[in-house]
Scaffold this motif. Structure first.
Motif, PDB file in Angstrom:
ATOM      1  N   PRO A 151     -18.101  34.304 -34.951  1.00 48.71           N
ATOM      2  CA  PRO A 151     -17.496  35.054 -34.016  1.00 48.71           C
ATOM      3  C   PRO A 151     -16.358  34.029 -33.130  1.00 48.71           C
ATOM      4  N   HIS A 152     -15.250  34.654 -32.783  1.00 49.77           N
ATOM      5  CA  HIS A 152     -14.346  33.785 -31.961  1.00 49.77           C
ATOM      6  C   HIS A 152     -14.640  33.686 -30.630  1.00 49.77           C
ATOM      7  N   LEU A 153     -15.193  34.766 -30.049  1.00 49.04           N
ATOM      8  CA  LEU A 153     -15.481  35.191 -28.800  1.00 49.04           C
ATOM      9  C   LEU A 153     -16.928  36.134 -28.825  1.00 49.04           C
ATOM     10  N   SER A 154     -17.927  35.509 -28.239  1.00 49.50           N
ATOM     11  CA  SER A 154     -19.079  36.426 -27.623  1.00 49.50           C
ATOM     12  C   SER A 154     -19.089  36.622 -26.212  1.00 49.50           C
ATOM     13  N   LEU A 209     -34.429  36.204 -21.853  1.00 43.98           N
ATOM     14  CA  LEU A 209     -33.436  36.519 -22.503  1.00 43.98           C
ATOM     15  C   LEU A 209     -32.193  35.579 -22.163  1.00 43.98           C
ATOM     16  N   VAL A 210     -32.086  35.715 -20.905  1.00 39.85           N
ATOM     17  CA  VAL A 210     -30.711  34.794 -20.361  1.00 39.85           C
ATOM     18  C   VAL A 210     -30.982  33.379 -20.524  1.00 39.85           C
ATOM     19  N   MET A 211     -32.113  33.059 -20.300  1.00 39.55           N
ATOM     20  CA  MET A 211     -32.248  31.357 -20.248  1.00 39.55           C
ATOM     21  C   MET A 211     -32.608  30.669 -21.342  1.00 39.55           C
ATOM     22  N   ASN A 212     -32.983  31.640 -22.330  1.00 36.94           N
ATOM     23  CA  ASN A 212     -33.557  30.807 -23.650  1.00 36.94           C
ATOM     24  C   ASN A 212     -32.696  31.540 -24.854  1.00 36.94           C
ATOM     25  N   ASP A 213     -32.852  33.100 -24.924  1.00 37.81           N
ATOM     26  CA  ASP A 213     -32.402  33.802 -25.963  1.00 37.81           C
ATOM     27  C   ASP A 213     -30.968  33.515 -26.295  1.00 37.81           C
ATOM     28  N   LEU A 214     -30.100  33.258 -25.089  1.00 33.47           N
ATOM     29  CA  LEU A 214     -28.757  33.344 -25.233  1.00 33.47           C
ATOM     30  C   LEU A 214     -28.534  31.881 -25.669  1.00 33.47           C
ATOM     31  N   VAL A 215     -29.270  30.773 -25.607  1.00 29.84           N
ATOM     32  CA  VAL A 215     -28.962  29.482 -25.919  1.00 29.84           C
ATOM     33  C   VAL A 215     -29.083  29.550 -27.410  1.00 29.84           C
ATOM     34  N   VAL A 217     -25.550  31.199 -33.978  1.00 30.96           N
ATOM     35  CA  VAL A 217     -24.328  32.176 -34.420  1.00 30.96           C
ATOM     36  C   VAL A 217     -23.082  31.205 -34.118  1.00 30.96           C
ATOM     37  N   ARG A 218     -23.035  30.307 -33.324  1.00 31.59           N
ATOM     38  CA  ARG A 218     -21.891  29.339 -33.301  1.00 31.59           C
ATOM     39  C   ARG A 218     -20.722  29.993 -32.939  1.00 31.59           C
ATOM     40  N   PRO A 219     -20.594  31.009 -31.823  1.00 31.02           N
ATOM     41  CA  PRO A 219     -19.399  31.496 -31.540  1.00 31.02           C
ATOM     42  C   PRO A 219     -18.301  30.344 -31.146  1.00 31.02           C
ATOM     43  N   HIS A 220     -16.876  30.255 -31.406  1.00 25.32           N
ATOM     44  CA  HIS A 220     -16.027  29.440 -30.859  1.00 25.32           C
ATOM     45  C   HIS A 220     -16.058  29.354 -29.338  1.00 25.32           C
ATOM     46  N   MET A 221     -16.206  30.384 -28.649  1.00 23.94           N
ATOM     47  CA  MET A 221     -16.219  30.764 -27.065  1.00 23.94           C
ATOM     48  C   MET A 221     -17.155  31.798 -26.856  1.00 23.94           C
ATOM     49  N   PHE A 222     -17.657  31.653 -25.712  1.00 21.04           N
ATOM     50  CA  PHE A 222     -18.309  32.889 -25.123  1.00 21.04           C
ATOM     51  C   PHE A 222     -18.199  32.918 -23.571  1.00 21.04           C
ATOM     52  N   TRP A 223     -18.260  34.253 -23.099  1.00 18.40           N
ATOM     53  CA  TRP A 223     -18.228  34.282 -21.637  1.00 18.40           C
ATOM     54  C   TRP A 223     -19.463  35.373 -21.107  1.00 18.40           C
ATOM     55  N   LEU A 224     -20.075  35.320 -20.184  1.00 18.12           N
ATOM     56  CA  LEU A 224     -21.355  36.157 -19.698  1.00 18.12           C
ATOM     57  C   LEU A 224     -20.950  36.397 -18.067  1.00 18.12           C
ATOM     58  N   PHE A 272     -19.152  34.470 -13.510  1.00 19.12           N
ATOM     59  CA  PHE A 272     -18.730  34.473 -14.844  1.00 19.12           C
ATOM     60  C   PHE A 272     -19.020  33.056 -15.327  1.00 19.12           C
ATOM     61  N   VAL A 273     -19.570  32.850 -16.524  1.00 18.40           N
ATOM     62  CA  VAL A 273     -19.714  31.617 -17.310  1.00 18.40           C
ATOM     63  C   VAL A 273     -19.131  31.653 -18.519  1.00 18.40           C
ATOM     64  N   VAL A 274     -18.031  30.628 -18.510  1.00 18.85           N
ATOM     65  CA  VAL A 274     -17.279  30.384 -19.893  1.00 18.85           C
ATOM     66  C   VAL A 274     -17.584  29.051 -20.690  1.00 18.85           C
ATOM     67  N   GLY A 275     -17.856  29.341 -21.863  1.00 19.88           N
ATOM     68  CA  GLY A 275     -18.011  27.985 -22.670  1.00 19.88           C
ATOM     69  C   GLY A 275     -17.098  28.171 -23.925  1.00 19.88           C
ATOM     70  N   ALA A 276     -16.791  26.777 -24.371  1.00 23.80           N
ATOM     71  CA  ALA A 276     -16.117  26.834 -25.443  1.00 23.80           C
ATOM     72  C   ALA A 276     -16.876  25.704 -26.493  1.00 23.80           C
TER      73      ALA A 276
END
Length: 180
Positions: free
Chosen positions: A60-63, A96-102, A108-115, A167-171
């Motif tokens: 994915p480009h963005l999750s 779910l938030v602290m472990n499954d997301l990581v 899956v290695r999306p290029h970027m994510f935001w939550l 809002f947490v944003v990662g690249a």
């Protein structure tokens, strides 16, 4: 916005939200999973097909995601626990938030994510060594190879009510995210 978007996966636990997603996005999104754990693997229970289906192998480009907030909500008792769920780290959604997301990001290695998360996500909890869940999650995401930033915004910008959200944003650092 006019940009073509290919949705390659949706995860939702709540039955009423699953019905909404099925009604509004099927058949454009042919498979939808009941949780992020299914997406982080190669597949899991699809609530469209009502069986195990494989997720797309496209990177994915963005999750994006909005996660259940009870472990971090200001509505919890000031002690940080309730009789039903215990302390925040014992709440079913904490993992779910602290472990499954990581783990999803690693596999899956999306290029970027935001939550999006509730404002309490940036408040320090004694159970995390006096660090906020946001700081711990950001460190775990950095270890997974992502540059991460968080910002606190008020929904008042878009809606009539005032509601603070983080809002947490990662690249992906390999995809151009800096290491700061």
């Amino acid at each position: 916005m006019g940009y073509p978007v290919d949705v390659i996966g949706i995860a939702e636990q709540k039955a009423s939200a699953q019905r909404f997603l099925r009604y509004n996005y099927y058949p454009r999104v042919p498979h939808m999973w009941s949780d992020i754990a299914s997406l982080r693997k190669t597949g899991g229970h699809c609530f469209i097909c009502n069986r195990t289906c494989k997720r797309s192998t496209k990177r994915p480009h963005l999750s994006t995601g909005g996660f259940p907030c009870p472990p971090f909500s200001a509505a919890r008792k000031k002690t940080g626990s309730t009789r039903r769920t215990g302390a925040p780290q014992e709440h079913p959604q904490f993992n779910l938030v602290m472990n499954d997301l990581v783990e999803y990001l690693v596999r899956v290695r999306p290029h970027m994510f935001w939550l999006e998360e509730v404002a309490g996500f940036v408040i320090a909890l004694d159970v995390l060594g006096g660090r906020s869940p946001a700081a711990v999650l950001a460190e775990r995401c950095r270890t997974a190879g992502y540059s991460v930033r968080a910002v606190l915004l008020d929904h008042r910008v878009w809606l009539r009510n005032s509601r603070l959200r983080v809002f947490v944003v990662g690249a992906d650092q390999d995809a151009g995210g800096d290491e700061a």
